[in-house]
Design a protein around this motif. Sequence first.
Motif, PDB file in Angstrom:
ATOM      1  N   PHE A  69      15.737   9.781  -8.694  1.00  0.00           N
ATOM      2  CA  PHE A  69      14.679   9.799  -7.686  1.00  0.00           C
ATOM      3  C   PHE A  69      14.145  11.229  -7.598  1.00  0.00           C
ATOM      4  N   GLU A  82      13.820   5.386  -0.443  1.00  0.00           N
ATOM      5  CA  GLU A  82      15.250   5.498  -0.154  1.00  0.00           C
ATOM      6  C   GLU A  82      15.740   4.379   0.755  1.00  0.00           C
ATOM      7  N   VAL A 100      19.384  12.728  -7.245  1.00  0.00           N
ATOM      8  CA  VAL A 100      18.127  13.006  -6.561  1.00  0.00           C
ATOM      9  C   VAL A 100      17.689  14.414  -6.946  1.00  0.00           C
ATOM     10  N   CYS A 203       7.354   9.469  -4.021  1.00  0.00           N
ATOM     11  CA  CYS A 203       8.626   9.292  -4.707  1.00  0.00           C
ATOM     12  C   CYS A 203       8.390   8.715  -6.114  1.00  0.00           C
TER      13      CYS A 203
END
Length: 252
Positions: A69, A82, A100, A203
Amino acid sequence: MPLYVELKQAALRQYYRRLIWFQRLPMNQRLCYILLAAVLIFGLIIIYRSYQPADSIAIISDTAVRVDFFVMSKCPDARKCELLFAPTLLKLSSIINFTVSFIAYETNSNEITCMHGSNECLGNKQQLCVQSMCSQTTLIKFLQCQSKQMENIPDNGEQCVKELSDNTLKWSDIDTCVKSNKANELFHKSLEKTRSASAKKSCTMHLNGKFWCMHDGTWYGCTEGRDEKSLIKAICSRYNGPNKPIECTTSI
């Protein structure tokens, strides 16, 4: 006479000339032209439907599926991803390698600024420190906890650690990490990974190093879907190893 009218009339004259020419052809020649055009159109449709960009080709392996991510901790789009996908990542934690990474601006003097201000930079560091010190399940739960009250990042970091760690992780350890040079090093490495992946929007999600889906106000490029079931199917289809979670058999 206006130019566009002249152009329209010229186009119509050309069209009627070709139509008259076609009508004067013998029937067998007309059928040949029609058949040739149909074959050409059909072939183009097949080529279009069968084409897959290189980035969309799934890499299947018997090792854990890499799930990345690329986010900003105080970004609404990061919150969307998320909170939506954390339950799936937890269910499939045995067959994924989740990380992440962050999107921010780094100057030539190695100074980092974040789109949503200095509090976002602190939130990013908190999440990177948790990632470096804890299991991926703890990290996913920490992201989930912070995103539920995104407006309180980074102030909700301590409470989220207390809720998730069962006293196995102390907030003082995370706080020490955040205030140390280690957090700066983690941040710089995270930005390097983001640049290497050419991820510019939060994202952005990658599976096995390939773009999978992005949310930037709305969904983009999500050819395999954009919900929990789609992510389960995408991850399970890329994993060819033993001991697949039950979700891999019930969701596909």
